[in-house]
Design a protein around this motif. Structure first.
Motif, mmCIF file in Angstrom:
data_model
loop_
_atom_site.group_PDB
_atom_site.id
_atom_site.type_symbol
_atom_site.label_atom_id
_atom_site.label_comp_id
_atom_site.label_asym_id
_atom_site.label_seq_id
_atom_site.Cartn_x
_atom_site.Cartn_y
_atom_site.Cartn_z
ATOM 1 N N GLN A 17 0.828 -1.210 0.000
ATOM 2 C CA GLN A 17 0.000 0.000 0.000
ATOM 3 C C GLN A 17 0.862 1.259 0.000
ATOM 4 O OE1 GLN A 17 -2.366 -0.802 3.469
ATOM 5 N NE2 GLN A 17 -3.878 -2.025 2.346
ATOM 6 N N GLN A 18 1.931 1.228 0.767
ATOM 7 C CA GLN A 18 2.822 2.372 0.804
ATOM 8 C C GLN A 18 3.494 2.590 -0.553
ATOM 9 O OE1 GLN A 18 3.337 4.690 2.998
ATOM 10 N NE2 GLN A 18 5.060 5.684 1.940
ATOM 11 N N ALA A 19 3.935 1.501 -1.174
ATOM 12 C CA ALA A 19 4.580 1.609 -2.487
ATOM 13 C C ALA A 19 3.613 2.135 -3.539
ATOM 14 C CB ALA A 19 5.145 0.248 -2.902
ATOM 15 N N LEU A 20 2.363 1.701 -3.478
ATOM 16 C CA LEU A 20 1.374 2.182 -4.445
ATOM 17 C C LEU A 20 1.063 3.666 -4.231
ATOM 18 C CD1 LEU A 20 -1.115 -0.844 -4.512
ATOM 19 C CD2 LEU A 20 0.408 -0.101 -6.364
ATOM 20 N N SER A 21 1.012 4.070 -2.961
ATOM 21 C CA SER A 21 0.686 5.475 -2.680
ATOM 22 C C SER A 21 1.769 6.425 -3.177
ATOM 23 C CB SER A 21 0.459 5.675 -1.176
ATOM 24 O OG SER A 21 1.673 5.514 -0.459
ATOM 25 N N THR A 22 3.003 5.925 -3.258
ATOM 26 C CA THR A 22 4.114 6.754 -3.753
ATOM 27 C C THR A 22 4.485 6.416 -5.192
ATOM 28 O OG1 THR A 22 5.723 5.171 -2.839
ATOM 29 C CG2 THR A 22 5.054 7.011 -1.425
ATOM 30 N N ASP A 27 8.814 -1.761 -6.416
ATOM 31 C CA ASP A 27 8.656 -2.391 -5.104
ATOM 32 C C ASP A 27 7.254 -2.974 -4.946
ATOM 33 O OD1 ASP A 27 11.230 -1.868 -4.346
ATOM 34 O OD2 ASP A 27 10.746 -0.182 -3.019
ATOM 35 N N ALA A 28 6.244 -2.262 -5.458
ATOM 36 C CA ALA A 28 4.873 -2.763 -5.360
ATOM 37 C C ALA A 28 4.739 -4.118 -6.047
ATOM 38 C CB ALA A 28 3.900 -1.766 -5.982
ATOM 39 N N ARG A 53 7.091 -6.338 -6.447
ATOM 40 C CA ARG A 53 7.794 -7.339 -5.638
ATOM 41 C C ARG A 53 6.963 -7.749 -4.430
ATOM 42 N NH1 ARG A 53 11.431 -6.428 -1.537
ATOM 43 N NH2 ARG A 53 11.671 -4.237 -2.158
ATOM 44 N N PHE A 54 6.377 -6.778 -3.740
ATOM 45 C CA PHE A 54 5.565 -7.093 -2.566
ATOM 46 C C PHE A 54 4.330 -7.914 -2.956
ATOM 47 C CE2 PHE A 54 7.278 -2.826 -0.898
ATOM 48 C CZ PHE A 54 8.386 -3.449 -0.342
ATOM 49 N N ALA A 55 3.683 -7.528 -4.056
ATOM 50 C CA ALA A 55 2.485 -8.253 -4.500
ATOM 51 C C ALA A 55 2.827 -9.695 -4.858
ATOM 52 C CB ALA A 55 1.857 -7.549 -5.693
ATOM 53 N N ASN A 56 3.947 -9.910 -5.518
ATOM 54 C CA ASN A 56 4.355 -11.272 -5.880
ATOM 55 C C ASN A 56 4.724 -12.095 -4.656
ATOM 56 O OD1 ASN A 56 4.541 -12.066 -8.883
ATOM 57 N ND2 ASN A 56 5.225 -9.934 -8.892
ATOM 58 N N ASP A 57 5.331 -11.462 -3.655
ATOM 59 C CA ASP A 57 5.662 -12.184 -2.418
ATOM 60 C C ASP A 57 4.397 -12.651 -1.704
ATOM 61 O OD1 ASP A 57 8.330 -11.862 -2.890
ATOM 62 O OD2 ASP A 57 8.647 -10.261 -1.417
ATOM 63 N N ILE A 58 3.385 -11.773 -1.663
ATOM 64 C CA ILE A 58 2.109 -12.158 -1.053
ATOM 65 C C ILE A 58 1.485 -13.325 -1.814
ATOM 66 C CG2 ILE A 58 -0.256 -11.395 -0.584
ATOM 67 C CD1 ILE A 58 0.918 -8.557 -0.164
ATOM 68 N N LEU A 59 1.507 -13.246 -3.138
ATOM 69 C CA LEU A 59 0.931 -14.306 -3.956
ATOM 70 C C LEU A 59 1.643 -15.634 -3.710
ATOM 71 C CD1 LEU A 59 -0.907 -15.370 -6.191
ATOM 72 C CD2 LEU A 59 0.734 -14.494 -7.868
ATOM 73 N N THR A 60 2.958 -15.610 -3.589
ATOM 74 C CA THR A 60 3.715 -16.835 -3.347
ATOM 75 C C THR A 60 3.313 -17.483 -2.028
ATOM 76 O OG1 THR A 60 5.611 -16.027 -4.614
ATOM 77 C CG2 THR A 60 6.033 -17.787 -3.035
ATOM 78 N N LEU A 65 -0.937 -0.976 -13.843
ATOM 79 C CA LEU A 65 -0.534 0.392 -13.489
ATOM 80 C C LEU A 65 0.773 0.780 -14.163
ATOM 81 C CD1 LEU A 65 -1.402 0.502 -9.672
ATOM 82 C CD2 LEU A 65 -2.328 2.024 -11.428
ATOM 83 N N LYS A 66 1.692 -0.172 -14.224
ATOM 84 C CA LYS A 66 2.989 0.109 -14.851
ATOM 85 C C LYS A 66 2.833 0.413 -16.338
ATOM 86 C CE LYS A 66 6.590 -2.341 -13.652
ATOM 87 N NZ LYS A 66 7.471 -3.503 -13.368
ATOM 88 N N SER A 67 1.799 -0.147 -16.959
ATOM 89 C CA SER A 67 1.609 0.048 -18.401
ATOM 90 C C SER A 67 0.854 1.335 -18.730
ATOM 91 C CB SER A 67 0.857 -1.144 -18.990
ATOM 92 O OG SER A 67 -0.507 -1.141 -18.590
ATOM 93 N N TRP A 68 0.218 1.966 -17.720
ATOM 94 C CA TRP A 68 -0.584 3.160 -17.972
ATOM 95 C C TRP A 68 0.277 4.423 -17.990
ATOM 96 C CZ3 TRP A 68 -4.964 1.730 -13.999
ATOM 97 C CH2 TRP A 68 -5.878 0.885 -14.631
ATOM 98 N N ASN A 69 -0.235 5.447 -18.668
ATOM 99 C CA ASN A 69 0.439 6.739 -18.642
ATOM 100 C C ASN A 69 0.003 7.520 -17.402
ATOM 101 O OD1 ASN A 69 -2.085 8.021 -19.197
ATOM 102 N ND2 ASN A 69 -1.783 7.722 -21.397
#
Length: 255
Positions: free
Chosen positions: A87-92, A97-98, A100-107, A133-137
């Motif tokens: 959440q912190q990574a997404l807010s900034t 990092d977002a 990486r964190f999302a993939n760690d949770i999924l694992t 999000l990474k693909s959007w402008n």
């Protein structure tokens, strides 16, 4: 010592699947080995591979029900920490990092709760959302953030039972998300669900039913019928039908 003095039986059989093997515990009975040896208890643990054994019960082990697949205390704390970091990574907008964190949770959730568990499905969706999000402008990301804020505002108004005002916020959310996502996306379907719920409380049953039917179909297809959002949306549909006097259809939806 004769064989009659030595009697062996299997008193307990315990099959564990977690580590990829079966553990079978054999307890021997009492026996006399002559002068002064007295009683002796033998415990033999056999590690049996995944192949069948004559000692293993014929019936396969019953899979653990999905609702019982909880995280361990250690994994739960780790997921809680990773969620805060996500959440912190997404807010900034630190999307590296977002991701990486999302993939760690999924694992963690995949390993502990399985591919089909609704928490794993949500974690997989979070990974996909970060990738999106990474693909959007910049403008698309701004629109998405505005949709998140409008949805949260709608939730607060709904809880205060200000249903018309809440519907306005959900409709604003829908307008923003419809520019970014396909109609079948769960985050678009959730907008229709919330709008339909507001319409139900406003007494506009026909429009509410249409919205809720569409939302339930898309959520069930995308998330599975056992996901809480799918079940809750169907419950909202059933309530709408009940309020509209369509009792038979309401019973079908509740079931």
């Amino acid at each position: 010592m004769t064989r009659a003095h030595f009697k062996t039986w299997i008193s307990r059989r315990c099959v564990r699947q977690n580590a990829g093997f079966s553990a079978i515990v054999l307890h021997s009975g009492e026996g006399s080995y002559g002068c002064g040896i007295g009683r002796m208890i033998f415990c033999l643990v056999l590690l049996v591979g995944s192949g069948r054994s004559s000692l293993v019960a014929d019936d396969p082990p019953i899979p653990m029900p999905m609702y019982q697949r909880h995280l361990s205390d250690t994994d739960a704390l780790r997921v809680e920490q990773l969620t805060r970091q996500l959440q912190q990574a997404l807010s900034t907008e630190n999307l590296g990092d977002a991701n990486r964190f999302a993939n760690d949770i999924l694992t963690i959730r995949t390993w502990s709760q399985g591919q089909g568990h609704w928490s794993t499905i949500d974690a997989r969706a979070d990974v996909a959302n970060v990738r999106q999000l990474k693909s959007w402008n910049r403008q698309q990301r701004t629109d998405w953030q505005a949709s998140v804020q409008a949805y949260a505002a709608g939730d607060k108004l709904y809880l205060r039972q200000e249903f018309t005002a809440a519907r306005g916020e959900f409709e604003k959310t829908l307008a923003l998300r419809s520019k970014l996502l396909p109609e079948t996306h769960p985050d678009v379907a959730r907008c229709h669900w919330q709008i339909g719920s507001c319409l139900t409380w406003e007494g506009k049953f026909a429009e509410a039913e249409s919205r809720l039917n569409s939302a339930a179909a898309h959520l069930t297809k995308a998330l599975g019928e056992f996901h809480p959002d799918s079940a809750l949306c169907l419950s909202s549909l059933a309530f709408c039908l009940q309020r509209a006097g369509k009792l038979a259809a309401a019973v079908d939806a509740y079931e």
